[in-house]
Structures are given as structure tokens and as C-alpha cells.
Scaffold this motif. Structure first.
Motif, PDB file in Angstrom:
ATOM      1  N   LEU A 142      -2.947  -6.212   6.148  1.00 27.79           N
ATOM      2  CA  LEU A 142      -3.546  -7.526   5.963  1.00 27.79           C
ATOM      3  C   LEU A 142      -2.890  -8.492   6.941  1.00 27.79           C
ATOM      4  CD1 LEU A 142      -3.711  -7.934   2.050  1.00 27.79           C
ATOM      5  CD2 LEU A 142      -5.362  -6.860   3.587  1.00 27.79           C
ATOM      6  N   ASP A 143      -3.665  -8.975   7.915  1.00 27.61           N
ATOM      7  CA  ASP A 143      -3.148  -9.943   8.871  1.00 27.61           C
ATOM      8  C   ASP A 143      -3.458 -11.349   8.363  1.00 27.61           C
ATOM      9  OD1 ASP A 143      -1.856 -10.865  11.064  1.00 27.61           O
ATOM     10  OD2 ASP A 143      -3.347 -10.225  12.531  1.00 27.61           O
ATOM     11  N   GLU A 144      -2.518 -12.281   8.568  1.00 29.32           N
ATOM     12  CA  GLU A 144      -2.589 -13.616   7.964  1.00 29.32           C
ATOM     13  C   GLU A 144      -2.855 -13.463   6.467  1.00 29.32           C
ATOM     14  OE1 GLU A 144      -1.536 -16.056   9.426  1.00 29.32           O
ATOM     15  OE2 GLU A 144      -1.693 -15.527  11.547  1.00 29.32           O
ATOM     16  N   ALA A 145      -1.960 -12.746   5.828  1.00 29.59           N
ATOM     17  CA  ALA A 145      -2.166 -12.327   4.440  1.00 29.59           C
ATOM     18  C   ALA A 145      -2.248 -13.492   3.462  1.00 29.59           C
ATOM     19  CB  ALA A 145      -1.046 -11.370   4.024  1.00 29.59           C
ATOM     20  N   TYR A 146      -1.699 -14.656   3.831  1.00 29.95           N
ATOM     21  CA  TYR A 146      -1.738 -15.794   2.919  1.00 29.95           C
ATOM     22  C   TYR A 146      -3.176 -16.248   2.629  1.00 29.95           C
ATOM     23  CZ  TYR A 146      -2.958 -19.144   6.601  1.00 29.95           C
ATOM     24  OH  TYR A 146      -3.616 -19.831   7.594  1.00 29.95           O
ATOM     25  N   GLN A 147      -4.118 -15.871   3.509  1.00 29.07           N
ATOM     26  CA  GLN A 147      -5.515 -16.256   3.316  1.00 29.07           C
ATOM     27  C   GLN A 147      -6.211 -15.424   2.244  1.00 29.07           C
ATOM     28  OE1 GLN A 147      -7.224 -15.859   7.243  1.00 29.07           O
ATOM     29  NE2 GLN A 147      -6.430 -17.840   7.921  1.00 29.07           N
ATOM     30  N   PHE A 148      -5.634 -14.283   1.888  1.00 26.09           N
ATOM     31  CA  PHE A 148      -6.242 -13.419   0.883  1.00 26.09           C
ATOM     32  C   PHE A 148      -5.865 -13.890  -0.517  1.00 26.09           C
ATOM     33  CE2 PHE A 148      -6.341 -10.919   4.674  1.00 26.09           C
ATOM     34  CZ  PHE A 148      -7.439 -10.092   4.550  1.00 26.09           C
ATOM     35  N   GLU A 149      -6.734 -13.602  -1.473  1.00 29.62           N
ATOM     36  CA  GLU A 149      -6.445 -13.907  -2.866  1.00 29.62           C
ATOM     37  C   GLU A 149      -5.577 -12.789  -3.448  1.00 29.62           C
ATOM     38  OE1 GLU A 149     -10.124 -14.553  -4.913  1.00 29.62           O
ATOM     39  OE2 GLU A 149     -10.895 -15.865  -3.322  1.00 29.62           O
ATOM     40  N   GLU A 150      -4.775 -13.134  -4.428  1.00 25.58           N
ATOM     41  CA  GLU A 150      -3.865 -12.154  -5.016  1.00 25.58           C
ATOM     42  C   GLU A 150      -4.628 -10.958  -5.594  1.00 25.58           C
ATOM     43  OE1 GLU A 150       0.006 -12.006  -8.005  1.00 25.58           O
ATOM     44  OE2 GLU A 150      -1.357 -13.725  -8.058  1.00 25.58           O
ATOM     45  N   LYS A 151      -5.752 -11.224  -6.233  1.00 28.67           N
ATOM     46  CA  LYS A 151      -6.528 -10.126  -6.807  1.00 28.67           C
ATOM     47  C   LYS A 151      -7.040  -9.202  -5.719  1.00 28.67           C
ATOM     48  CE  LYS A 151     -10.495  -8.943  -9.695  1.00 28.67           C
ATOM     49  NZ  LYS A 151     -11.642  -9.437 -10.508  1.00 28.67           N
ATOM     50  N   GLN A 152      -7.462  -9.772  -4.589  1.00 30.15           N
ATOM     51  CA  GLN A 152      -7.928  -8.939  -3.476  1.00 30.15           C
ATOM     52  C   GLN A 152      -6.810  -8.020  -3.003  1.00 30.15           C
ATOM     53  OE1 GLN A 152      -9.163 -12.087  -0.812  1.00 30.15           O
ATOM     54  NE2 GLN A 152     -11.320 -11.860  -1.364  1.00 30.15           N
ATOM     55  N   PHE A 153      -5.623  -8.575  -2.845  1.00 30.44           N
ATOM     56  CA  PHE A 153      -4.485  -7.756  -2.418  1.00 30.44           C
ATOM     57  C   PHE A 153      -4.194  -6.640  -3.414  1.00 30.44           C
ATOM     58  CE2 PHE A 153       0.161  -7.245  -3.112  1.00 30.44           C
ATOM     59  CZ  PHE A 153       0.428  -6.439  -2.015  1.00 30.44           C
ATOM     60  N   GLU A 154      -4.142  -6.976  -4.689  1.00 31.30           N
ATOM     61  CA  GLU A 154      -3.805  -5.979  -5.705  1.00 31.30           C
ATOM     62  C   GLU A 154      -4.843  -4.864  -5.767  1.00 31.30           C
ATOM     63  OE1 GLU A 154      -3.437  -8.327  -9.202  1.00 31.30           O
ATOM     64  OE2 GLU A 154      -1.347  -8.898  -8.789  1.00 31.30           O
ATOM     65  N   GLU A 155      -6.110  -5.229  -5.707  1.00 31.46           N
ATOM     66  CA  GLU A 155      -7.170  -4.220  -5.784  1.00 31.46           C
ATOM     67  C   GLU A 155      -7.178  -3.328  -4.549  1.00 31.46           C
ATOM     68  OE1 GLU A 155      -9.211  -3.531  -8.200  1.00 31.46           O
ATOM     69  OE2 GLU A 155      -8.995  -5.224  -9.574  1.00 31.46           O
ATOM     70  N   LEU A 156      -7.005  -3.919  -3.377  1.00 34.04           N
ATOM     71  CA  LEU A 156      -6.987  -3.127  -2.150  1.00 34.04           C
ATOM     72  C   LEU A 156      -5.751  -2.231  -2.088  1.00 34.04           C
ATOM     73  CD1 LEU A 156      -8.181  -5.897   0.326  1.00 34.04           C
ATOM     74  CD2 LEU A 156      -9.447  -3.822  -0.271  1.00 34.04           C
ATOM     75  N   ASP A 157      -4.617  -2.778  -2.496  1.00 32.38           N
ATOM     76  CA  ASP A 157      -3.387  -1.979  -2.509  1.00 32.38           C
ATOM     77  C   ASP A 157      -3.528  -0.785  -3.444  1.00 32.38           C
ATOM     78  OD1 ASP A 157      -0.468  -1.664  -1.856  1.00 32.38           O
ATOM     79  OD2 ASP A 157      -0.294  -1.954  -4.010  1.00 32.38           O
ATOM     80  N   GLY A 158      -4.316  -0.931  -4.496  1.00 36.00           N
ATOM     81  CA  GLY A 158      -4.545   0.172  -5.423  1.00 36.00           C
ATOM     82  C   GLY A 158      -5.336   1.320  -4.825  1.00 36.00           C
ATOM     83  N   ARG A 159      -5.979   1.085  -3.685  1.00 36.86           N
ATOM     84  CA  ARG A 159      -6.746   2.145  -3.006  1.00 36.86           C
ATOM     85  C   ARG A 159      -5.888   2.918  -2.005  1.00 36.86           C
ATOM     86  NH1 ARG A 159      -9.987   3.852  -6.003  1.00 36.86           N
ATOM     87  NH2 ARG A 159     -10.498   5.194  -4.244  1.00 36.86           N
ATOM     88  N   VAL A 160      -4.621   2.553  -1.862  1.00 34.83           N
ATOM     89  CA  VAL A 160      -3.738   3.245  -0.918  1.00 34.83           C
ATOM     90  C   VAL A 160      -3.146   4.453  -1.623  1.00 34.83           C
ATOM     91  CG1 VAL A 160      -1.724   3.041   0.584  1.00 34.83           C
ATOM     92  CG2 VAL A 160      -3.234   1.072   0.236  1.00 34.83           C
ATOM     93  N   ARG A 161      -3.714   5.607  -1.342  1.00 36.30           N
ATOM     94  CA  ARG A 161      -3.286   6.841  -2.006  1.00 36.30           C
ATOM     95  C   ARG A 161      -3.784   8.033  -1.203  1.00 36.30           C
ATOM     96  NH1 ARG A 161      -4.284   6.320  -7.358  1.00 36.30           N
ATOM     97  NH2 ARG A 161      -4.197   4.070  -7.097  1.00 36.30           N
ATOM     98  N   SER A 162      -3.241   9.199  -1.465  1.00 39.58           N
ATOM     99  CA  SER A 162      -3.680  10.414  -0.771  1.00 39.58           C
ATOM    100  C   SER A 162      -3.192  11.645  -1.518  1.00 39.58           C
ATOM    101  CB  SER A 162      -3.138  10.443   0.662  1.00 39.58           C
ATOM    102  OG  SER A 162      -3.527  11.623   1.324  1.00 39.58           O
ATOM    103  N   ALA A 163      -4.012  12.687  -1.482  1.00 38.17           N
ATOM    104  CA  ALA A 163      -3.615  13.974  -2.049  1.00 38.17           C
ATOM    105  C   ALA A 163      -2.996  14.875  -0.988  1.00 38.17           C
ATOM    106  CB  ALA A 163      -4.828  14.663  -2.682  1.00 38.17           C
ATOM    107  N   ASP A 164      -3.104  14.474   0.274  1.00 37.38           N
ATOM    108  CA  ASP A 164      -2.526  15.264   1.361  1.00 37.38           C
ATOM    109  C   ASP A 164      -1.003  15.265   1.230  1.00 37.38           C
ATOM    110  OD1 ASP A 164      -3.133  16.310   4.384  1.00 37.38           O
ATOM    111  OD2 ASP A 164      -1.260  15.172   4.307  1.00 37.38           O
ATOM    112  N   PRO A 165      -0.343  16.419   1.371  1.00 36.13           N
ATOM    113  CA  PRO A 165       1.108  16.504   1.122  1.00 36.13           C
ATOM    114  C   PRO A 165       1.953  15.666   2.070  1.00 36.13           C
ATOM    115  CG  PRO A 165       0.281  18.529   2.110  1.00 36.13           C
ATOM    116  CD  PRO A 165      -0.920  17.727   1.731  1.00 36.13           C
ATOM    117  N   ILE A 166       1.458  15.386   3.265  1.00 41.95           N
ATOM    118  CA  ILE A 166       2.212  14.583   4.216  1.00 41.95           C
ATOM    119  C   ILE A 166       1.821  13.115   4.129  1.00 41.95           C
ATOM    120  CG2 ILE A 166       2.673  14.170   6.669  1.00 41.95           C
ATOM    121  CD1 ILE A 166       2.414  17.157   7.129  1.00 41.95           C
ATOM    122  N   LEU A 167       0.540  12.833   4.122  1.00 44.04           N
ATOM    123  CA  LEU A 167       0.086  11.446   4.065  1.00 44.04           C
ATOM    124  C   LEU A 167       0.480  10.773   2.750  1.00 44.04           C
ATOM    125  CD1 LEU A 167      -3.429  11.927   5.676  1.00 44.04           C
ATOM    126  CD2 LEU A 167      -1.468  10.734   6.680  1.00 44.04           C
TER     127      LEU A 167
END
Length: 232
Positions: A142-167
Motif C-alpha cells: 500500500l503506497d501512501e497508506a494513510y489514504q486507505f481506510e483501516e477496514k480496507q487495510f485489514e480486509e486486504l491484509d487478510g488475503r495475504v496467504r499461501s499454501a505453497d511451502p516457500i511462499l
């Protein structure tokens, strides 16, 4: 400062400070330096001697073929026009990393030889983040992250995941911003105003409804941290 930003393994990192130290360029390259290079090495078997031994061993145990990478970076600004300079930069630079990389103007997405994807996105409206919730990412920027809403950050951060053993080990959320008063400053700066201290806190996973521990870090930057000493 950029190397320090790339090398930290915290789940969430905020690079903060006024204009000048190269924050946006550092953020643009972070997924390449930390993930795309690894996926290229898994595909080709090259560069492994430059990785830490534990990572090199994992790459040898879990090789991929061309196009098989499950890595996907999402680089965001609040509006699409704000991304234009960054996209133009990627067009000048990314093919120097992978001459076979392809950019889709329709999807605003790079795809590299390994299959690693790098998408540019935005959250113009309060609910725009919902367009990304059906997907899975291994890197969120997130660039210039202060412009994002807290809920947007939390929801997007919740999509950061992977089943790949390295990633799964390399996944990360990275933010750049001058931390103006609000949720961003309260979350990353107020607990340790001088920064450079790893914090551990409980966050709610919006997908599971359960709390999990995440590490975070505020990494202050100044104009003196710009590697281009001729910068004015």
C-alpha cells in the motif's frame, strides 16, 4: 535503508517519512527482491548459492516449472491515476529483471516467466477492496497508506496467504507513507515512536473470525537515506 526494508521478515512493515528517501521505488521493487527472484530461482535452479542455506534447500526440494508459480503481488494506491507514474516505472525496469515478462494493460498486471504475477490495484470507494477479496496474494503493498481506510487495510491484509511451502514463509504486507494522524499512526508509530522495534500484536482474521499473532515494524526514513547523493 532500502536493503533494511527488503530484509526485514516482519509480517507488516511501515516505511515512513517525508518525500525524498525513495520510498515508492523501494516499495515497487520489494515483491521482486523478496519473492519473484526466489520463484525464478525455483524455476531455473540458478542463483541458489546467493540465498540463505535454508531457503536454497527449500527451493531445491520444491522446484517449479515455467508458469507454475503461485506468487502474486498486489500493489495499491487509493486511486488508479495515482499509480500511473509507478506503472510507467515498472515498464522501464521490470524487463531488466525478466526480459520475457508480459504486461496486460487490461488487467494492470505483469506476469513473469515463472508465473509470478504483479498486479496494480486501487480502492477509490470505501467498498472497492471487496473486488480483491475473492483472490489470494503473497505480497500486499500500500503506497501512501494513510489514504486507505483501516477496514480496507485489514480486509486486504487478510488475503495475504499461501499454501505453497516457500511462499507461505515469504508472504508479507508492506506499507509506505508519511504517517499522518489516524489509524496508521496509531497502529505502527504510537507504540514505539522512534521505530526500529519489532512489535507483536493480535489481529482479527476477517476470513476465519479468529485472532492471530502478527509482527509489525515502523521503519523511519529520511532524505539522507536516499542512495542517490545527487538527489535534490
Amino acid at each position: 535503508w532500502s536493503e533494511k526494508f527488503h530484509n526485514t521478515t516482519c509480517d507488516q512493515v511501515l516505511g515512513g517519512g517525508a518525500a525524498g528517501p525513495g520510498k515508492s521505488l523501494t516499495l515497487l521493487w520489494d515483491p521482486i527482491v523478496t519473492q519473484a527472484v526466489v520463484e525464478h530461482a525455483r524455476m531455473t535452479g540458478q542463483l541458489l548459492d546467493q540465498f540463505p542455506p535454508w531457503l536454497a534447500d527449500l527451493c531445491r526440494k520444491h522446484p517449479i516449472r515455467q508458469g507454475e508459480s503461485e506468487g502474486h503481488a498486489l500493489h495499491m494506491r487509493r486511486t488508479m491515476p495515482q499509480l500511473q507514474e509507478t506503472i510507467d516505472r515498472s515498464g522501464r525496469m521490470f524487463k531488466k529483471f525478466d526480459e520475457h515478462a508480459h504486461y496486460s494493460k487490461e488487467l494492470h498486471r505483469w506476469e513473469f516467466s515463472s508465473g509470478y504475477k504483479y498486479t496494480f490495484g486501487h480502492c477509490r470507494e470505501s467498498n472497492s477492496h471487496e473486488d480483491y477479496l475473492s483472490k489470494q496474494y503473497t505480497h500486499l503493498s500500500l503506497d501512501e497508506a494513510y489514504q486507505f481506510e483501516e477496514k480496507q487495510f485489514e480486509e486486504l491484509d487478510g488475503r495475504v496467504r499461501s499454501a505453497d511451502p516457500i511462499l507461505r514463509l515469504l508472504k508479507r504486507t508492506r506499507l509506505m507513507s508519511n504517517p499522518a494522524p489516524g489509524w496508521l499512526k496509531d497502529t505502527f508509530v504510537v507504540p514505539e515512536r522512534k521505530g526500529n522495534v519489532v512489535l507483536k500484536r493480535k489481529v482479527l482474521d476477517p476470513l476465519t473470525g479468529e485472532f492471530e499473532w502478527k509482527t509489525s515494524l515502523f521503519l523511519p526514513a529520511t532524505l539522507d537515506d536516499n542512495p542517490d547523493k545527487g538527489f535534490v
